[in-house]
Design an enzyme around this catalytic site. Structure first.
Site, PDB file in Angstrom:
ATOM      1  N   GLY A  65       0.869  -1.237  -0.020  1.00 10.99           N
ATOM      2  CA  GLY A  65       0.077   0.059  -0.012  1.00 10.99           C
ATOM      3  C   GLY A  65       0.810   1.310  -0.054  1.00 10.99           C
ATOM      4  O   GLY A  65       2.105   1.281   0.525  1.00 10.99           O
ATOM      5  N   GLN A 116       2.984  10.008   1.396  1.00  8.30           N
ATOM      6  CA  GLN A 116       4.144   9.444   1.588  1.00  8.30           C
ATOM      7  C   GLN A 116       5.249   9.690   0.321  1.00  8.30           C
ATOM      8  O   GLN A 116       6.364   9.530   0.544  1.00  8.30           O
ATOM      9  CB  GLN A 116       4.178   7.944   1.572  1.00  8.30           C
ATOM     10  CG  GLN A 116       3.368   7.589   2.962  1.00  8.30           C
ATOM     11  CD  GLN A 116       3.031   6.107   2.895  1.00  8.30           C
ATOM     12  OE1 GLN A 116       2.457   5.349   2.176  1.00  8.30           O
ATOM     13  NE2 GLN A 116       4.352   5.301   3.532  1.00  8.30           N
ATOM     14  N   CYS A 160       5.583  -0.064   7.698  1.00 12.05           N
ATOM     15  CA  CYS A 160       5.022   1.155   6.788  1.00 12.05           C
ATOM     16  C   CYS A 160       6.599   1.638   5.962  1.00 12.05           C
ATOM     17  O   CYS A 160       7.541   1.626   6.495  1.00 12.05           O
ATOM     18  CB  CYS A 160       4.842   2.221   7.748  1.00 12.05           C
ATOM     19  SG  CYS A 160       4.437   3.802   6.940  1.00 12.05           S
ATOM     20  N   LEU A 161       6.389   1.832   4.924  1.00 13.46           N
ATOM     21  CA  LEU A 161       7.597   2.270   3.854  1.00 13.46           C
ATOM     22  C   LEU A 161       8.029   3.759   4.398  1.00 13.46           C
ATOM     23  O   LEU A 161       9.173   3.747   4.117  1.00 13.46           O
ATOM     24  CB  LEU A 161       6.942   2.642   2.353  1.00 13.46           C
ATOM     25  CG  LEU A 161       6.204   1.321   1.673  1.00 13.46           C
ATOM     26  CD1 LEU A 161       5.947   1.617   0.456  1.00 13.46           C
ATOM     27  CD2 LEU A 161       7.659   0.470   1.490  1.00 13.46           C
ATOM     28  N   HIS A 210      -4.841   1.378   7.296  1.00 10.38           N
ATOM     29  CA  HIS A 210      -3.571   1.853   7.517  1.00 10.38           C
ATOM     30  C   HIS A 210      -3.335   3.123   6.427  1.00 10.38           C
ATOM     31  O   HIS A 210      -2.922   4.361   6.826  1.00 10.38           O
ATOM     32  CB  HIS A 210      -2.699   0.982   7.421  1.00 10.38           C
ATOM     33  CG  HIS A 210      -1.053   1.143   7.258  1.00 10.38           C
ATOM     34  ND1 HIS A 210      -0.344   0.869   8.352  1.00 10.38           N
ATOM     35  CD2 HIS A 210      -0.509   2.085   6.400  1.00 10.38           C
ATOM     36  CE1 HIS A 210       0.902   1.378   8.108  1.00 10.38           C
ATOM     37  NE2 HIS A 210       0.939   2.034   6.854  1.00 10.38           N
ATOM     38  N   GLU A 211      -3.904   2.852   5.199  1.00  4.73           N
ATOM     39  CA  GLU A 211      -3.647   3.947   4.398  1.00  4.73           C
ATOM     40  C   GLU A 211      -4.321   5.140   4.343  1.00  4.73           C
ATOM     41  O   GLU A 211      -4.017   6.361   4.226  1.00  4.73           O
ATOM     42  CB  GLU A 211      -3.700   3.349   2.723  1.00  4.73           C
ATOM     43  CG  GLU A 211      -2.704   2.208   2.448  1.00  4.73           C
ATOM     44  CD  GLU A 211      -1.383   2.636   2.690  1.00  4.73           C
ATOM     45  OE1 GLU A 211      -0.968   3.686   2.555  1.00  4.73           O
ATOM     46  OE2 GLU A 211      -0.542   1.561   3.040  1.00  4.73           O
ATOM     47  N   HIS A 255      -3.051   7.270   7.002  1.00  4.74           N
ATOM     48  CA  HIS A 255      -2.120   8.442   6.374  1.00  4.74           C
ATOM     49  C   HIS A 255      -2.644   9.580   5.798  1.00  4.74           C
ATOM     50  O   HIS A 255      -2.080  10.856   5.990  1.00  4.74           O
ATOM     51  CB  HIS A 255      -1.266   7.682   5.271  1.00  4.74           C
ATOM     52  CG  HIS A 255      -0.048   6.606   5.483  1.00  4.74           C
ATOM     53  ND1 HIS A 255       0.827   7.409   6.459  1.00  4.74           N
ATOM     54  CD2 HIS A 255       0.198   5.525   5.545  1.00  4.74           C
ATOM     55  CE1 HIS A 255       2.013   6.277   6.492  1.00  4.74           C
ATOM     56  NE2 HIS A 255       1.399   5.592   5.874  1.00  4.74           N
TER      57      HIS A 255
END
Ligand code: CO
Length: 195
Positions: free
Chosen positions: A46, A51, A100-101, A142-143, A146
């Site tokens: 994702g 991000q 998470c990236l 999660h996304e 963000h």
């Protein structure tokens, strides 16, 4: 297509609440394609728009659907482009170890809804509804967090967050210093360009 730079914590854009998308034009489509290439390149399941430096309500996902099943070939949802998402239903509870990236090397257990109903728009602006459970539901929550300026460490208890952050900062000190320096130079260049 281009691979975009993924920002890492504590970049301030990760705390920003993202703006609704109103134009479903070629520029958006280009951005979605670049996000897809970036997500692929980073091996992510994702990726949210802030991000990669754009504070707009867009995220992408391509989530494994048979993880832990013992099957050799990974099956996934395929790429799903999610624009202006809203969770319209939530059921149950699921604890899952998330990464998470924007937090390289960190993984923490987070409790979220086990099943959700999502309403969103696709790249043409058409309205779509989706019911998801398991890892797909986790990824969506999660996304979507963000896009509201919330990262997964905000979902931890204050005690666990403190421990996790201390370890993260220890492991990523150099990268964080580099990022802070790049931001500072960018700001300085921008100021010099004024007038
Ligand atoms: Co993330």
């Amino acid at each position: 297509m281009a691979v975009l730079e993924v920002v890492t914590f504590p970049h301030p854009i990760l705390k920003q609440k993202c703006a609704e998308v109103t134009r479903f034009d070629a520029e958006l489509h280009q951005f979605l394609d670049d996000m897809a290439e970036t997500m692929n390149d980073a091996d992510g399941i994702g990726l949210a728009a802030n991000q990669v430096g754009q504070p707009v309500r867009v995220f992408l996902m391509d989530v494994p659907t048979n993880r832990g099943s013992g099957e050799k070939d990974v099956k996934t949802t395929g790429r799903i482009e999610v624009i202006n998402p809203k969770i319209i239903g939530k059921r149950g509870e699921l604890k899952y170890e998330e990464g998470c990236l924007s937090f390289p090397g960190m993984s923490e257990f987070v409790t979220r809804a086990a099943e959700i109903d999502l309403a969103y728009q696709d790249r043409t602006g058409a309205e779509v509804k989706l019911t998801a459970k398991g890892l797909v539901a986790v990824c969506i929550q999660h996304e979507l967090d963000h896009l509201d300026g919330i990262t997964f460490i905000d979902r931890l208890s204050p005690f666990k967050r403190k421990i996790a952050l201390r370890e993260y900062l220890r492991q990523n000190r150099e990268a964080i210093d580099d990022q802070a320096l790049r931001e500072k130079l960018k700001t300085r260049r921008a100021q010099q360009n004024v007038g």
